[in-house]
Scaffold this active site. Structure first.
Site, PDB file in Angstrom:
ATOM      1  N   ASP A 124       0.877  -1.177   0.000  1.00  0.00           N
ATOM      2  CA  ASP A 124       0.000   0.000   0.000  1.00  0.00           C
ATOM      3  C   ASP A 124       0.909   1.220   0.000  1.00  0.00           C
ATOM      4  OD1 ASP A 124      -2.391   1.617   0.367  1.00  0.00           O
ATOM      5  OD2 ASP A 124      -1.767   1.889   2.439  1.00  0.00           O
ATOM      6  N   SER A 125       0.302   2.386  -0.177  1.00  0.00           N
ATOM      7  CA  SER A 125       1.077   3.624  -0.092  1.00  0.00           C
ATOM      8  C   SER A 125       1.624   3.821   1.325  1.00  0.00           C
ATOM      9  CB  SER A 125       0.191   4.813  -0.452  1.00  0.00           C
ATOM     10  OG  SER A 125      -0.849   4.928   0.507  1.00  0.00           O
ATOM     11  N   CYS A 163      -4.522  -1.323  -1.857  1.00  0.00           N
ATOM     12  CA  CYS A 163      -4.674   0.116  -2.034  1.00  0.00           C
ATOM     13  C   CYS A 163      -5.619   0.350  -3.215  1.00  0.00           C
ATOM     14  CB  CYS A 163      -3.296   0.711  -2.319  1.00  0.00           C
ATOM     15  SG  CYS A 163      -3.323   2.461  -2.737  1.00  0.00           S
ATOM     16  N   GLU A 217      -1.731   8.454   8.277  1.00  0.00           N
ATOM     17  CA  GLU A 217      -0.319   8.027   8.218  1.00  0.00           C
ATOM     18  C   GLU A 217       0.457   8.450   9.464  1.00  0.00           C
ATOM     19  OE1 GLU A 217       2.010   6.443   5.742  1.00  0.00           O
ATOM     20  OE2 GLU A 217       0.048   5.515   5.563  1.00  0.00           O
ATOM     21  N   CYS A 264     -11.016   3.531   0.499  1.00  0.00           N
ATOM     22  CA  CYS A 264      -9.564   3.675   0.665  1.00  0.00           C
ATOM     23  C   CYS A 264      -9.197   2.820   1.865  1.00  0.00           C
ATOM     24  CB  CYS A 264      -9.210   5.139   0.914  1.00  0.00           C
ATOM     25  SG  CYS A 264      -7.516   5.395   1.510  1.00  0.00           S
ATOM     26  N   HIS A 305      -7.009   3.073   4.019  1.00  0.00           N
ATOM     27  CA  HIS A 305      -6.676   3.800   5.250  1.00  0.00           C
ATOM     28  C   HIS A 305      -7.928   4.044   6.117  1.00  0.00           C
ATOM     29  CE1 HIS A 305      -2.820   4.762   3.330  1.00  0.00           C
ATOM     30  NE2 HIS A 305      -2.414   5.331   4.446  1.00  0.00           N
TER      31      HIS A 305
HETATM   32  N1  DGL Z   1      -4.712   3.394   1.000  1.00  0.00           N
HETATM   33  C1  DGL Z   1      -4.851   3.919  -0.287  1.00  0.00           C
HETATM   34  C2  DGL Z   1      -6.138   3.580  -0.971  1.00  0.00           C
HETATM   35  O1  DGL Z   1      -6.729   2.567  -0.655  1.00  0.00           O
HETATM   36  C3  DGL Z   1      -4.311   5.245  -0.679  1.00  0.00           C
HETATM   37  C4  DGL Z   1      -4.168   6.335   0.272  1.00  0.00           C
HETATM   38  C5  DGL Z   1      -3.214   7.372  -0.300  1.00  0.00           C
HETATM   39  O2  DGL Z   1      -2.029   7.077  -0.290  1.00  0.00           O
HETATM   40  O3  DGL Z   1      -3.682   8.407  -0.788  1.00  0.00           O
HETATM   41  O4  DGL Z   1      -6.577   4.275  -1.845  1.00  0.00           O
END
Ligand code: DGL
Length: 288
Positions: free
Chosen positions: A27-28, A90, A169, A201, A203
């Site tokens: 993931d990011s 992600c 984050e 997302c 996150h």
């Molecule tokens: N966790 C990521 C997603 O599912 C991206 C969050 C990000 O880095 O902007 O889209």
């Protein structure tokens, strides 16, 4: 990772629990940990390799070429570590890069995640749903197709959440700034009387309690990490047992249920977060 025993009684054999299977997840940043947690519940014996690209987060506000380049680099790294399948944990990277990765590695199972528009439309009593996601996901052609395919008969409110993943984050999940962002992004969905909200997302599940507080008990929240994990668990039974070693690892490196972590950002923070959120000892390494 400290999680309950396998959630399905169909997952009753070591093979089905992922024994001697190695899965790469990225993931990011920290968001993919929500998917990793679900994967580990279904596949407690699988070895997992997790990359947090925190040095390049957030993806949701970066251009597609950058996300493709990062996804390609990380996938290559995970394959070098012996991953047999790749989970793009992600939504933004899936939308930007899944097709590219599958074309480059046609023999590797590459599983992406996408906002749960389909289950939301199925479950919404009123047909009014909301989707919370990064600007990149909502702007992607892949997401447009998803909405065209499954959202025809629904009234869908799309809400980009710039800044939300970045705030998560930081590792603190209940800050005044997070509460402010959650309230701000929930408002248009409340005004549209959405009764079902998609967390688009990976996150966002970490601030689900904040969304629940703001939206109230009448609103259903959809998070697809469990469905993705179930899909991967099924797929894993078709993989051969992984090789006893890989070039960069000692021969006894396969250990059931072991999870290794890398970060392109703050490795100490990743280790601390994994320890705090999952009660798992973790010594994250720098991503080369
Ligand atoms: N966790 C990521 C997603 O599912 C991206 C969050 C990000 O880095 O902007 O889209």
């Amino acid at each position: 990772m400290s999680v309950p025993a396998p959630v399905s009684d169909t997952l009753d054999t070591p093979l089905k629990q992922g024994k001697h299977r190695r899965i790469g997840v990225f993931d990011s940043g920290l968001g993919g940990l929500s998917v990793l947690r679900a994967l580990h519940q279904y596949l407690p014996l699988a070895e997992m390799l997790y990359v947090a690209d925190s040095g390049h987060a957030p993806y949701g506000e970066k251009d597609t070429a950058h996300i493709i380049a990062r996804s390609e680099y990380i996938t290559n790294f995970l394959l070098e570590q012996g991953a047999q399948a790749i989970v793009i944990a992600c939504n933004t990277a899936t939308a930007a890069a899944a097709q590219h990765l599958r074309a480059r590695w046609p023999d590797v199972p590459i599983i992406g995640v996408e906002p749960g528009v389909k289950p939301a439309v199925t479950h919404s009593p009123s047909g009014r749903i909301g989707v919370l996601a990064t600007p990149g996901t909502l702007a992607s052609p892949k997401f447009q197709h998803l909405v065209e395919r499954h959202g025809r008969n629904a009234e869908i409110t799309l809400q980009a959440c710039p800044g939300l993943a970045k705030e998560i984050e930081g590792g603190e999940l209940d800050t005044p700034r997070l509460r402010e962002l959650v309230a701000q992004f929930a408002r248009p969905l409340q005004e549209a009387h959405s009764d079902t909200i998609v967390l688009g997302c990976t996150h966002y599940p970490f601030v689900r309690p904040l969304f629940e507080q703001v939206l109230g008990p009448g609103v259903r929240i959809i998070d697809t990490s469990d469905a993705v994990a179930r899909h991967v668990a099924h797929l894993v039974t078709e993989l051969p047992p992984c090789a006893p070693d890989s070039p960069s690892k000692p021969s006894d490196a396969i250990s059931d249920g072991h999870i290794r972590f890398w970060s392109s950002g703050n490795t100490a923070l990743l280790s601390q977060i994994v320890q705090r959120w999952f009660n798992l000892a973790c010594a994250a390494q720098p991503l080369p």
